[in-house]
Motif scaffolding. Structure first.
Motif, PDB file in Angstrom:
ATOM      1  N   LEU A 116       0.839  -1.199   0.000  1.00 62.40           N
ATOM      2  CA  LEU A 116       0.000   0.000   0.000  1.00 62.40           C
ATOM      3  C   LEU A 116       0.877   1.254   0.000  1.00 62.40           C
ATOM      4  O   LEU A 116       0.538   2.247  -0.649  1.00 62.40           O
ATOM      5  CB  LEU A 116      -0.970   0.007   1.177  1.00 62.40           C
ATOM      6  CG  LEU A 116      -2.147   0.963   1.016  1.00 62.40           C
ATOM      7  CD1 LEU A 116      -2.959   0.663  -0.248  1.00 62.40           C
ATOM      8  CD2 LEU A 116      -3.063   0.913   2.229  1.00 62.40           C
ATOM      9  N   GLY A 117       2.012   1.195   0.676  1.00 64.58           N
ATOM     10  CA  GLY A 117       2.964   2.305   0.615  1.00 64.58           C
ATOM     11  C   GLY A 117       3.448   2.543  -0.804  1.00 64.58           C
ATOM     12  O   GLY A 117       3.469   3.673  -1.296  1.00 64.58           O
ATOM     13  N   GLU A 118       3.826   1.470  -1.486  1.00 63.68           N
ATOM     14  CA  GLU A 118       4.273   1.589  -2.875  1.00 63.68           C
ATOM     15  C   GLU A 118       3.154   2.097  -3.781  1.00 63.68           C
ATOM     16  O   GLU A 118       3.402   2.908  -4.678  1.00 63.68           O
ATOM     17  CB  GLU A 118       4.771   0.239  -3.381  1.00 63.68           C
ATOM     18  CG  GLU A 118       6.089  -0.183  -2.797  1.00 63.68           C
ATOM     19  CD  GLU A 118       6.540  -1.568  -3.266  1.00 63.68           C
ATOM     20  OE1 GLU A 118       5.903  -2.159  -4.168  1.00 63.68           O
ATOM     21  OE2 GLU A 118       7.552  -2.054  -2.731  1.00 63.68           O
ATOM     22  N   ALA A 119       1.936   1.640  -3.536  1.00 67.56           N
ATOM     23  CA  ALA A 119       0.799   2.081  -4.359  1.00 67.56           C
ATOM     24  C   ALA A 119       0.590   3.589  -4.226  1.00 67.56           C
ATOM     25  O   ALA A 119       0.429   4.302  -5.228  1.00 67.56           O
ATOM     26  CB  ALA A 119      -0.472   1.322  -3.965  1.00 67.56           C
ATOM     27  N   PHE A 120       0.608   4.098  -2.994  1.00 69.71           N
ATOM     28  CA  PHE A 120       0.442   5.538  -2.787  1.00 69.71           C
ATOM     29  C   PHE A 120       1.605   6.324  -3.382  1.00 69.71           C
ATOM     30  O   PHE A 120       1.410   7.370  -3.990  1.00 69.71           O
ATOM     31  CB  PHE A 120       0.273   5.863  -1.298  1.00 69.71           C
ATOM     32  CG  PHE A 120      -1.156   5.818  -0.843  1.00 69.71           C
ATOM     33  CD1 PHE A 120      -1.923   6.969  -0.802  1.00 69.71           C
ATOM     34  CD2 PHE A 120      -1.749   4.625  -0.469  1.00 69.71           C
ATOM     35  CE1 PHE A 120      -3.249   6.941  -0.406  1.00 69.71           C
ATOM     36  CE2 PHE A 120      -3.071   4.575  -0.071  1.00 69.71           C
ATOM     37  CZ  PHE A 120      -3.827   5.734  -0.034  1.00 69.71           C
ATOM     38  N   ASN A 171       3.746  10.074  -6.979  1.00 66.83           N
ATOM     39  CA  ASN A 171       5.011  10.565  -7.518  1.00 66.83           C
ATOM     40  C   ASN A 171       5.282  10.160  -8.959  1.00 66.83           C
ATOM     41  O   ASN A 171       5.972  10.893  -9.665  1.00 66.83           O
ATOM     42  CB  ASN A 171       6.159  10.150  -6.597  1.00 66.83           C
ATOM     43  CG  ASN A 171       6.008  10.782  -5.235  1.00 66.83           C
ATOM     44  OD1 ASN A 171       5.767  11.976  -5.123  1.00 66.83           O
ATOM     45  ND2 ASN A 171       6.097   9.993  -4.193  1.00 66.83           N
ATOM     46  N   ALA A 172       4.747   9.045  -9.403  1.00 63.57           N
ATOM     47  CA  ALA A 172       4.938   8.646 -10.800  1.00 63.57           C
ATOM     48  C   ALA A 172       3.760   9.084 -11.665  1.00 63.57           C
ATOM     49  O   ALA A 172       3.942   9.610 -12.754  1.00 63.57           O
ATOM     50  CB  ALA A 172       5.144   7.132 -10.901  1.00 63.57           C
ATOM     51  N   GLN A 224       7.983   1.394 -10.829  1.00 68.37           N
ATOM     52  CA  GLN A 224       9.103   1.730  -9.967  1.00 68.37           C
ATOM     53  C   GLN A 224       9.647   0.454  -9.335  1.00 68.37           C
ATOM     54  O   GLN A 224       8.882  -0.439  -8.982  1.00 68.37           O
ATOM     55  CB  GLN A 224       8.646   2.692  -8.870  1.00 68.37           C
ATOM     56  CG  GLN A 224       8.267   4.066  -9.407  1.00 68.37           C
ATOM     57  CD  GLN A 224       7.783   4.976  -8.297  1.00 68.37           C
ATOM     58  OE1 GLN A 224       6.617   5.248  -8.227  1.00 68.37           O
ATOM     59  NE2 GLN A 224       8.682   5.419  -7.443  1.00 68.37           N
ATOM     60  N   THR A 225      10.937   0.377  -9.208  1.00 67.67           N
ATOM     61  CA  THR A 225      11.548  -0.775  -8.542  1.00 67.67           C
ATOM     62  C   THR A 225      12.230  -0.360  -7.246  1.00 67.67           C
ATOM     63  O   THR A 225      12.493  -1.193  -6.396  1.00 67.67           O
ATOM     64  CB  THR A 225      12.573  -1.471  -9.465  1.00 67.67           C
ATOM     65  OG1 THR A 225      13.543  -0.512  -9.878  1.00 67.67           O
ATOM     66  CG2 THR A 225      11.881  -2.069 -10.678  1.00 67.67           C
ATOM     67  N   SER A 236       9.027   8.053   0.528  1.00 63.58           N
ATOM     68  CA  SER A 236       8.478   9.407   0.555  1.00 63.58           C
ATOM     69  C   SER A 236       7.378   9.516   1.608  1.00 63.58           C
ATOM     70  O   SER A 236       6.924   8.514   2.169  1.00 63.58           O
ATOM     71  CB  SER A 236       7.889   9.732  -0.823  1.00 63.58           C
ATOM     72  OG  SER A 236       6.765   8.880  -1.075  1.00 63.58           O
ATOM     73  N   ALA A 237       6.923  10.726   1.827  1.00 68.43           N
ATOM     74  CA  ALA A 237       5.801  10.943   2.740  1.00 68.43           C
ATOM     75  C   ALA A 237       4.560  10.197   2.243  1.00 68.43           C
ATOM     76  O   ALA A 237       3.788   9.659   3.039  1.00 68.43           O
ATOM     77  CB  ALA A 237       5.509  12.437   2.877  1.00 68.43           C
ATOM     78  N   GLU A 238       4.387  10.153   0.928  1.00 61.20           N
ATOM     79  CA  GLU A 238       3.232   9.455   0.354  1.00 61.20           C
ATOM     80  C   GLU A 238       3.348   7.945   0.589  1.00 61.20           C
ATOM     81  O   GLU A 238       2.348   7.278   0.876  1.00 61.20           O
ATOM     82  CB  GLU A 238       3.107   9.764  -1.138  1.00 61.20           C
ATOM     83  CG  GLU A 238       2.775  11.204  -1.446  1.00 61.20           C
ATOM     84  CD  GLU A 238       3.972  12.163  -1.361  1.00 61.20           C
ATOM     85  OE1 GLU A 238       3.738  13.382  -1.322  1.00 61.20           O
ATOM     86  OE2 GLU A 238       5.133  11.707  -1.318  1.00 61.20           O
ATOM     87  N   TYR A 239       4.560   7.430   0.463  1.00 59.83           N
ATOM     88  CA  TYR A 239       4.792   6.010   0.763  1.00 59.83           C
ATOM     89  C   TYR A 239       4.391   5.737   2.221  1.00 59.83           C
ATOM     90  O   TYR A 239       3.666   4.784   2.511  1.00 59.83           O
ATOM     91  CB  TYR A 239       6.272   5.650   0.550  1.00 59.83           C
ATOM     92  CG  TYR A 239       6.599   4.207   0.903  1.00 59.83           C
ATOM     93  CD1 TYR A 239       6.642   3.230  -0.082  1.00 59.83           C
ATOM     94  CD2 TYR A 239       6.853   3.829   2.221  1.00 59.83           C
ATOM     95  CE1 TYR A 239       6.926   1.904   0.241  1.00 59.83           C
ATOM     96  CE2 TYR A 239       7.132   2.511   2.551  1.00 59.83           C
ATOM     97  CZ  TYR A 239       7.175   1.555   1.557  1.00 59.83           C
ATOM     98  OH  TYR A 239       7.442   0.252   1.879  1.00 59.83           O
TER      99      TYR A 239
END
Length: 180
Positions: A17-21, A26-27, A82-83, A88-91
């Motif tokens: 979920l961190g990666e999704a946010f 950011n991408a 992203q790999t 980030s704060a969003e993560y």
């Protein structure tokens, strides 16, 4: 305490979920508030919250974000997956939200009814290095404050009156606590 799903899935869930946010913000340049709305109005939040292994562990956070955004009807050219994530704060917002949901077993929609992603994001500077339970306590206090307003308190706030006047206007009984 009963958690939303088995603890064995928690780290994957938080990371995904961190990666999704992070990927959405950011991408794909989607505001985290908007992404959260996509998430809770689609099928993924409910399945994530129930601990569906395919959702919380069977795909990457980038894949999850792509599914959520696609399901929302937003038509974008998705950037390269992203790999590496720089946390980030969003993560952190997605990561800690997954923990909070698991810990409390509240639905993501119920959580969002009381605390916006902007409010979660504002907690990042002070809580991102704190233990996860500090976030749980903080958000529980925020939610408690929002649902703990009585009819009398609402009337007083609305009219800027004292408790006696507000009580008469809201037709409640006022008890003198000194004599009780």
């Amino acid at each position: 305490m009963t958690h939303a799903y088995a603890e064995e899935y928690l780290n994957d869930a938080m990371q995904n979920l961190g990666e999704a946010f992070d990927y959405a913000a950011n991408a794909c340049k989607i505001e985290i508030e908007t992404f959260m709305q996509y998430f809770i109005t689609g099928k993924y939040a409910e399945q994530f919250g129930k601990g569906n292994p395919k959702i919380i562990s069977g795909m990457s956070g980038t894949e999850l974000a792509i599914h959520i955004i696609s399901e929302s009807g937003k038509n974008i050219n998705f950037p390269e997956a992203q790999t590496v994530y720089d946390y980030s704060a969003e993560y952190w917002c997605g990561w800690i939200l997954a923990y909070y949901q698991w810990h409390t077993a509240r639905s993501f929609k119920n959580i969002y009814d009381y605390i916006s992603m902007a409010e979660v994001h504002k907690l990042y500077p002070t809580l991102h290095e704190a233990p996860e339970d500090k976030f749980v306590d903080t958000v529980n206090a925020i939610i408690s404050g929002k649902i703990g307003t009585t009819a009398l308190q609402a009337q007083r706030k609305k009219n800027r009156t004292d408790s006696s006047t507000a009580c008469r206007e809201s037709k409640c009984k006022l008890t003198n606590t000194a004599t009780v």
